[in-house]
Motif scaffolding. Structure first.
Motif, PDB file in Angstrom:
ATOM      1  N   PRO A 190     -51.262  -5.268 -29.861  1.00 48.51           N
ATOM      2  CA  PRO A 190     -51.993  -4.032 -30.181  1.00 48.51           C
ATOM      3  C   PRO A 190     -53.418  -4.040 -29.629  1.00 48.51           C
ATOM      4  CG  PRO A 190     -50.693  -4.702 -32.062  1.00 48.51           C
ATOM      5  CD  PRO A 190     -50.548  -5.805 -31.049  1.00 48.51           C
ATOM      6  N   SER A 222     -46.568   7.871 -35.734  1.00 50.40           N
ATOM      7  CA  SER A 222     -45.851   6.743 -35.157  1.00 50.40           C
ATOM      8  C   SER A 222     -45.419   5.755 -36.239  1.00 50.40           C
ATOM      9  CB  SER A 222     -46.737   6.024 -34.136  1.00 50.40           C
ATOM     10  OG  SER A 222     -46.109   4.849 -33.660  1.00 50.40           O
ATOM     11  N   LYS A 251     -45.324   2.770 -35.641  1.00 47.42           N
ATOM     12  CA  LYS A 251     -46.227   1.641 -35.422  1.00 47.42           C
ATOM     13  C   LYS A 251     -47.533   1.962 -36.147  1.00 47.42           C
ATOM     14  CE  LYS A 251     -44.320   0.546 -30.865  1.00 47.42           C
ATOM     15  NZ  LYS A 251     -44.618   0.397 -29.425  1.00 47.42           N
ATOM     16  N   LYS A 306     -51.110   2.103 -34.753  1.00 44.35           N
ATOM     17  CA  LYS A 306     -51.524   3.190 -33.875  1.00 44.35           C
ATOM     18  C   LYS A 306     -52.073   4.389 -34.644  1.00 44.35           C
ATOM     19  CE  LYS A 306     -48.855   2.418 -29.691  1.00 44.35           C
ATOM     20  NZ  LYS A 306     -48.104   3.093 -28.614  1.00 44.35           N
ATOM     21  N   VAL A 335     -58.165   2.842 -30.845  1.00 43.18           N
ATOM     22  CA  VAL A 335     -56.918   3.478 -31.280  1.00 43.18           C
ATOM     23  C   VAL A 335     -57.008   4.993 -31.089  1.00 43.18           C
ATOM     24  CG1 VAL A 335     -55.444   3.933 -33.283  1.00 43.18           C
ATOM     25  CG2 VAL A 335     -56.332   1.634 -32.885  1.00 43.18           C
ATOM     26  N   ASP A 350     -54.757   5.483 -25.680  1.00 46.35           N
ATOM     27  CA  ASP A 350     -53.365   5.193 -25.358  1.00 46.35           C
ATOM     28  C   ASP A 350     -52.917   5.932 -24.096  1.00 46.35           C
ATOM     29  OD1 ASP A 350     -50.778   4.290 -25.517  1.00 46.35           O
ATOM     30  OD2 ASP A 350     -50.181   5.697 -27.084  1.00 46.35           O
TER      31      ASP A 350
END
Length: 347
Positions: free
Chosen positions: A72, A159, A161, A164, A171, A176
């Protein structure tokens, strides 16, 4: 020369889709190991590799020459620093770092330790970007006056994730997806003189930037970079207007879809878009008005890894340098400042 023994720091989408396939089929590399804290997914696909349970264990292995830091984004600075001080070459996934000061520090440290440091801005090798680059180099549009590059999706859900969706440095979609577009813009047009940005969070319960409209100002033209998670009907990926004409290119690179489908890089038709995705050129050539489709160049992320090999084994210049990646972060910082202060920020 012997293959470069390479280790990857995670085996999620980045590791399994965007790195391992290219490393494993390139004879100049050896996919030596993967860091997985508890799982063994990488060994299921690549039975001969080593599995590491910690970064420290990975870095202690003297066989490893190259490390891919694809964890990450909030970890990139800390992990990259550890890799550099271990004396190993490294590739850092985009975004390089959260701040330009972190990027500058890593660049200085890599130089001091004598290791190669690059950032994986693979979208330069998209078929879209490569084709537009050729159109510009061939002078088919005259002098560029305006351009727009987009990376849209229709995906209003947060997301899965969670890292994120937590408002942290590094972030959000500007880091991204935006890092891809900014790198393409700098690659095609150079570093802008100023930046103006509108950033927002449009999805329900979103706490990070998921919409951006960034304008890059150059001496003779502007470049607009846009992204939204609320685009149901795809718009052209790249639009360039010049003093002689225009070029409109749908976003058509097929490599991500091919990789997710398990296709092996380097096959005969790898990276070839369908003819329906060709860009439209409407311009003037030798006094005649021309309106026609332009064949799309083959996309190929393997070009990135070929450059890494040449840099490590033959000491040639990196095809994508950490300094270029730092420039991307500088534009992101300017965009964030512009959004807060509601004004154009000079670079």
């Amino acid at each position: 020369m012997k293959p470069i023994k390479t280790a990857i720091c995670s085996f999620g989408i980045s590791g399994s889709v965007f790195h391992a396939p290219f490393i494993s089929v390139n004879p100049n590399f050896e996919l030596y190991g993967v860091w997985e804290r508890t799982k063994n997914n990488a060994r299921k696909r690549y039975p001969d590799i080593k599995t590491f349970r910690s970064l420290e264990e990975l870095l202690a292995d003297d066989n490893i020459e190259l490390v891919v830091v694809n964890t990450p984004s909030v970890t990139h600075y800390d992990y990259a620093k550890k890799v550099i001080t271990s004396g190993k070459h490294l590739i850092v996934e985009k975004p390089f770092t959260a701040t330009s000061s972190q990027a500058r520090e890593l660049i200085g440290l890599a130089k001091k330790e004598g290791v190669k440091l690059s950032v994986y801005h693979n979208r330069r090798y998209d078929s879209d970007c490569k084709t537009v680059e050729k159109v510009l180099k061939d002078g088919l549009l005259g002098k560029v006056v305006d351009a727009e590059i987009r990376y849209d999706r229709f995906d209003p859900e947060l997301s899965y994730k969670t890292h994120k969706e937590i408002p942290t440095e590094g972030v959000g979609s500007l880091y991204d997806l935006g890092s891809h577009l900014i790198d393409q813009a700098i690659h095609l047009f150079g570093m802008p003189k100023a930046v103006f940005a509108d950033l927002d969070s449009l999805r329900p319960n979103s706490r990070v930037v998921d919409y951006f409209d960034v304008k890059l100002f150059y001496a003779s033209h502007r470049v607009t970079l846009k992204s939204s998670y609320y685009v149901k009907e795809a718009l052209p990926g790249i639009v360039i207007h010049g003093t002689k004409g225009s070029f409109i290119k749908p976003k058509g690179d097929v490599q991500e879809a091919e990789l997710q489908a398990g296709k092996i890089p380097g096959t005969k038709d790898w990276g070839l878009e369908p003819k329906s995705q060709e860009g439209l050129l409407h311009t003037e050539i030798k006094g005649a008005i021309v309106k026609k489709k332009i064949p799309t160049l083959r996309g190929d992320y393997m070009e990135y890894y070929k450059g890494i090999y040449e840099a490590i084994r033959n000491n040639k210049p990196l095809n994508i340098t950490a300094t270029e990646a730092m420039h991307v972060i500088m534009v992101i910082e300017a965009a964030q400042k512009s959004n807060i202060e509601k004004k154009t920020i000079d670079l």
